[in-house]
Design an enzyme around this catalytic site. Structure first.
Site, mmCIF file in Angstrom:
data_model
loop_
_atom_site.group_PDB
_atom_site.id
_atom_site.type_symbol
_atom_site.label_atom_id
_atom_site.label_comp_id
_atom_site.label_asym_id
_atom_site.label_seq_id
_atom_site.Cartn_x
_atom_site.Cartn_y
_atom_site.Cartn_z
ATOM 1 N N PHE A 122 0.883 -1.186 0.160
ATOM 2 C CA PHE A 122 -0.114 -0.002 0.010
ATOM 3 C C PHE A 122 0.763 1.399 -0.038
ATOM 4 O O PHE A 122 2.153 1.279 0.509
ATOM 5 C CB PHE A 122 -0.852 0.029 1.087
ATOM 6 C CG PHE A 122 -2.284 -0.005 0.931
ATOM 7 C CD1 PHE A 122 -2.875 -0.940 0.297
ATOM 8 C CD2 PHE A 122 -3.223 1.153 1.608
ATOM 9 C CE1 PHE A 122 -4.483 -0.904 -0.247
ATOM 10 C CE2 PHE A 122 -4.488 0.991 1.194
ATOM 11 C CZ PHE A 122 -5.242 0.331 0.287
ATOM 12 N N GLN A 235 -7.824 14.841 4.272
ATOM 13 C CA GLN A 235 -7.088 14.159 3.073
ATOM 14 C C GLN A 235 -8.305 13.738 1.924
ATOM 15 O O GLN A 235 -9.267 13.457 2.240
ATOM 16 C CB GLN A 235 -6.807 12.730 3.831
ATOM 17 C CG GLN A 235 -6.188 11.712 2.764
ATOM 18 C CD GLN A 235 -5.789 10.569 3.320
ATOM 19 O OE1 GLN A 235 -6.500 9.528 3.672
ATOM 20 N NE2 GLN A 235 -4.466 10.462 3.374
ATOM 21 N N HIS A 237 -8.772 11.559 -0.796
ATOM 22 C CA HIS A 237 -8.271 10.394 -1.235
ATOM 23 C C HIS A 237 -7.967 10.580 -3.111
ATOM 24 O O HIS A 237 -8.694 11.029 -3.778
ATOM 25 C CB HIS A 237 -9.261 9.425 -1.160
ATOM 26 C CG HIS A 237 -8.652 7.739 -1.502
ATOM 27 N ND1 HIS A 237 -8.476 7.330 -2.762
ATOM 28 C CD2 HIS A 237 -8.529 6.799 -0.553
ATOM 29 C CE1 HIS A 237 -8.149 6.173 -2.561
ATOM 30 N NE2 HIS A 237 -8.107 5.616 -1.057
ATOM 31 N N LEU A 251 -15.534 5.829 -3.471
ATOM 32 C CA LEU A 251 -14.245 5.398 -3.408
ATOM 33 C C LEU A 251 -13.770 4.198 -4.425
ATOM 34 O O LEU A 251 -14.388 3.349 -4.322
ATOM 35 C CB LEU A 251 -13.912 4.780 -1.903
ATOM 36 C CG LEU A 251 -12.316 4.793 -1.557
ATOM 37 C CD1 LEU A 251 -11.736 6.122 -1.602
ATOM 38 C CD2 LEU A 251 -12.155 4.267 -0.083
ATOM 39 N N GLU A 254 -7.329 1.955 -2.663
ATOM 40 C CA GLU A 254 -6.056 2.047 -3.132
ATOM 41 C C GLU A 254 -5.355 0.469 -3.377
ATOM 42 O O GLU A 254 -4.411 0.664 -4.031
ATOM 43 C CB GLU A 254 -5.245 2.638 -1.716
ATOM 44 C CG GLU A 254 -3.782 3.106 -2.227
ATOM 45 C CD GLU A 254 -3.392 3.549 -0.863
ATOM 46 O OE1 GLU A 254 -3.750 4.511 -0.396
ATOM 47 O OE2 GLU A 254 -2.095 3.579 -0.556
ATOM 48 N N HIS A 350 -11.846 12.358 1.747
ATOM 49 C CA HIS A 350 -11.991 11.136 2.309
ATOM 50 C C HIS A 350 -11.894 11.024 3.806
ATOM 51 O O HIS A 350 -12.505 10.207 4.444
ATOM 52 C CB HIS A 350 -10.815 10.251 1.667
ATOM 53 C CG HIS A 350 -10.857 8.796 2.056
ATOM 54 N ND1 HIS A 350 -11.876 7.918 1.818
ATOM 55 C CD2 HIS A 350 -9.787 7.961 2.443
ATOM 56 C CE1 HIS A 350 -11.566 6.722 2.274
ATOM 57 N NE2 HIS A 350 -10.350 6.794 2.746
ATOM 58 N N ARG A 385 -2.449 10.685 6.553
ATOM 59 C CA ARG A 385 -2.421 9.436 6.905
ATOM 60 C C ARG A 385 -2.075 8.441 5.637
ATOM 61 O O ARG A 385 -2.529 8.631 4.510
ATOM 62 C CB ARG A 385 -4.092 9.024 7.272
ATOM 63 C CG ARG A 385 -4.277 7.782 7.527
ATOM 64 C CD ARG A 385 -5.717 7.430 8.033
ATOM 65 N NE ARG A 385 -6.579 7.498 7.215
ATOM 66 C CZ ARG A 385 -7.051 6.607 6.471
ATOM 67 N NH1 ARG A 385 -6.388 5.421 6.310
ATOM 68 N NH2 ARG A 385 -7.981 6.755 5.430
#
Lengths: 573, 243
Positions: A122, A235, A237, A251, A254, A350, A385
């Site tokens: 990730f 954040q 995303h 979403l 990731e 996000h 994050r």
């Protein structure tokens, strides 16, 4: 006391039934406390259910070199060193145990060939670290926690909204709430309260967040006198859906990039080579989101204003197995077969790294008896994050909050409830029914989303932020007058009129903090101050309510101990 | 932009009727978007449950043109737009208001099912094959559409005797967990009323997660109950031992 409300009493009251709230409730229960959990939705529908990619924990099942120190280092670097270092340390050290515990309670993860929990790559994580089950890790986690909670005997108050924390001489005494279904009122008496209400994304137009994400918990804590910290760090995303219009913001995990997905612009260029040649698509979220935004802004975006994300070079069966919900999501909502062609993606609001300021060990806020965990709390993630660090955050600090809340409840005497506070809360809650304003709260909400989207987005500038503050002032005035139609029976317009208040408070906190931080760090990018400023590395932005008004202060960051500095310095890559 | 007519149930537990609302239709729009349009522009107190709007939370169940669906996954362009699109609440649960029903019974049933309990001495090694086998049941999003269409619940309202397909899926997810050590056969037979299901597969047809509820969950569980309670050899054995 009037008979307008029912009363319930618990040692520990937990507001929010996502991963953090449920994990906190299990721990408080294990300590012998009586526990009540209040949530705005039905049990099991909280935002945790949407988490897809996995739980970050240095278990070293796949990459055997992994350990807590590397996880700590990745988290601190991802957060641009603004993280609470003690929280980052505890998180890295404790998350493997929290994952194992989840497994012992019945969660099933994907496996390695030797039968251990499988871990995937990730963004920003040096090693393959995310424990997962396909792309529905959050669902597995929330079911495991909720079923255990129900079996162990937590009392769950579903579809119930807390609108005020009751205090007794500066400490927490309970909460005032209403049942969404009937509109009836309920008062909770509690010695400890844990806020686990998640984030604030619904204040932006393009967001991956559900209607619940209106910043209630942070607003409740703020009104009760708690400090909010680093609220400017929101954040975006990098990969939300951009087309068709109805699905904008939903979403795209990731994990698509974790499994090898490649980002390209409309010219076919793999543009991450320009922005982060080393980590490419698996750079941190702030970097990837800005890169996509820049590509689009400079005219290299896709037809619908995004970037292409392509996983179709992998075998179709592999994609369907590792990313089943993405496969269905695109097929059903966008007529795109992701095993055959690219997805169109763009940034979506996000997560908020900022939140209620808490102590690292106890998750206690600056108000005695008030605790916070998960997205509602600040500190662990600093300025940005890393993906996967959220689910582990919920488990590690949910547990710590539940533990400390139960211990606190054992030590203090029963607080007394001030009926004047209850009466005032009731008046405020019911006021919209007597408002004669013709405007609906939905219209004010839509305009709020435009203001935050356009003026407090990925790239910020002083002029925009100042304008946003003026606009927020006008919106507050409109919201105070917005009227409500119908009765108190399950009335979403009325529900929104309260949620709107929280969103406005939190939006103001974000904007004030963003205006003050004259640098670019992590998720906070100032066009007028594009560089890191080492002075700001030593300061936290604090928002607090004083004399009825929002005030901003700066707090010095506590010096990191030598052994952690050593850990940070060990690897220069 | 074209326009469609949404014919939505408005009312409470006592009474109600459908009301028509005009909604503009944008590309890719789903029924939940249309309901939100009505809520945001026409009737602010229209009661609708929803959360993720991405088919992952199972909150927005309703009956669209007579078919139980997640409204967030039902596209307007898949429905004929020359006639009104009818959106009614789930029929098997008591109405609260508009499209919102009282699904609390499901949560009470869930409490009857004992959670996972690992077999003693397990070493927590699991093969991916075993994970894959049980995956199907664990992806249930609790939309309760299967409960809504099951005729034991919908036509006969046997909520006291019968747990419904959702909870057979849940038991299957627990029972087929490779390390689970509990026996839930007696529970299935006596308290969850598994025998009342006569495998008409209505539940399977409406599952948005495409779980093969009847074939993969209910039938194997029925076989388990039969093995446990009706196997002639076991019965004889029990008789001899006086149990």
């Amino acid at each position: 006391m009037t008979a307008n409300y029912e009363t319930r009493e618990h040692d520990v009251l937990i507001i929010g039934a996502g991963g953090a709230g449920l994990r906190a409730s299990l721990e408080a229960l294990a300590q012998g406390a009586s526990v009540g959990v209040v949530c705005k939705s039905l049990l099991g529908k909280a935002h945790t259910v949407m988490a897809e990619g996995g739980i970050a924990a240095a278990m070293a099942n796949v990459d055997t070199a992994d350990n807590w120190k590397t996880h700590f280092r990745d988290t601190m670097r991802g957060g641009k060193l603004l993280n609470n270092w003690r929280m980052a340390q505890l998180h890295a050290q404790e998350s493997p145990d929290r994952v194992r515990e989840l497994e012992q309670w019945g969660a099933l993860f994907d496996r390695t060939e030797t039968g251990d929990i499988l871990q995937r790559a990730f963004g920003g994580h040096t090693f393959k670290r995310l424990c997962h089950v396909g792309d529905r890790t959050g669902l597995e986690m929330i079911r495991t926690l909720q079923d255990r909670g129900v079996q162990q005997g937590i009392d769950v108050y579903m579809e119930c909204t807390v609108t005020r924390l009751l205090t007794d001489g500066g400490r927490v005494a309970g909460a005032f709430a209403y049942w969404r279904e009937s509109g009836r009122l309920i008062v909770f008496k509690a010695k400890s309260i844990v806020i686990a209400t998640g984030g604030i994304g619904k204040a932006w137009r393009v967001t991956s967040n559900s209607w619940e994400y209106t910043g209630d918990g942070m607003a409740l804590a703020y009104e009760a006198g708690a400090e909010l910290m680093d609220m400017e760090f929101v954040q975006f995303h990098p990969t939300g859906m951009v087309w068709p219009p109805g699905v904008q913001g939903i979403l795209v995990t990731e994990a698509v990039r974790g499994e090898g997905g490649i980002l390209r612009n409309k010219l076919g260029e793999r543009f991450m080579e320009k922005y982060d040649p080393k980590r490419m698509e698996l750079s941190t979220r702030d970097v990837v989101a800005r890169s996509i935004y820049t590509e689009v802004k400079e005219g290299r975006g896709t037809e619908h204003g995004g970037a292409y994300l392509d996983i179709s070079q992998k075998p179709a069966e592999y994609v369907k197995k590792k990313l089943p919900s993405m496969y269905h999501q695109f097929k059903e909502l966008a007529d795109v077969d992701i095993t055959k062609g690219p997805m169109e993606v763009g940034p979506t609001c996000h997560y908020v790294m900022g939140g209620i300021r808490v102590g690292a060990e106890t998750a206690e806020s600056t108000v005695p008896g008030l605790f916070a965990a998960g997205e509602a709390a600040a500190g662990l993630h600093g300025a940005n994050r890393l993906g996967g660090n959220s689910l582990s955050d919920l488990l590690v600090f949910g547990r710590r909050a539940g533990l400390a809340a139960a211990q606190h409840a054992k030590q203090v005497s029963a607080p007394s409830i001030d009926t004047a506070q209850i009466e005032q809360s009731e008046r405020e809650l019911l006021a919209p029914f007597s408002n004669t304003g013709v405007e609906s709260p939905y219209a004010v909400h839509r305009d709020l989303q435009e203001v935050m989207q356009n003026l407090v987005g990925i790239f910020r500038a002083e002029e925009d932020l100042k304008k946003a503050l003026v606009e927020l002032g006008k919106l507050k005035a409109r919201a105070a007058k917005a009227g409500v139609e119908g009765s108190r029976l399950f009335n979403p317009g009325w529900h929104l009129s309260y949620d709107l208040k929280s969103m406005l408070t939190i939006s103001e906190a974000v904007t004030h903090s963003a205006l003050a931080r004259k640098e670019s760090r992590g998720a906070h990018s100032r066009i007028d101050f594009p560089n890191l400023d080492s002075l700001w590395e030593k300061k936290q932005n604090i928002i607090v309510r004083e004399n009825g008004a929002m005030q901003r202060r700066e707090n010095p960051v506590e010096e990191m101990p030598a052994e952690l500095k050593q850990v940070l310095a060990e690897d220069k890559s | 932009m074209s326009e469609a007519t949404l014919r939505v149930f408005r009312g409470d537990s006592n009474s109600g009727q459908t009301v028509d609302y005009p909604v503009p239709v944008a590309p890719g729009m789903v029924v939940l978007d249309a309901l939100h349009y009505v809520q945001g522009h026409l009737v602010p107190d229209l009661a609708v449950r929803w959360n993720c709007k991405a088919g992952k939370c199972g909150s927005c169940s309703a009956e669209v043109n007579g078919r139980p669906r997640l409204t967030c996954k039902t596209r307007m362009d898949d429905l004929p737009q020359d006639q009104p699109i009818t959106v009614l609440p789930m029929k098997s649960f008591p109405r609260i208001k508009d499209l919102v029903t009282d699904v609390s019974w499901n949560y009470r049933v869930n409490r009857k099912i004992p959670a996972f309990e690992p077999r003693p001495g397990t070493n927590w090694k699991i093969s991916q094959l075993d994970v894959d086998r049980v995956q199907e049941f664990r992806k249930c999003i609790e939309c309760f559409l299967c409960q809504n269409v099951c005729h034991v619940l919908r036509e006969h309202d046997m909520k006291e005797q019968f747990a419904g397909p959702r909870f057979f899926v849940r038991v299957a997810g627990l029972d087929m967990h490779p390390l689970d050590g509990r026996n839930r056969a007696a529970l299935l037979k006596n308290e969850l009323g598994l025998g009342l299901c006569n495998i008409t597969k209505c539940c399977t047809e409406v599952c948005p997660e495409e779980i093969h509820i009847t074939d993969n969950a209910i039938i194997p569980l029925k076989e388990r109950v039969v093995d446990e309670f009706y196997d002639p050899l076991t019965m004889l054995f029990r008789k001899i031992r006086g149990k």
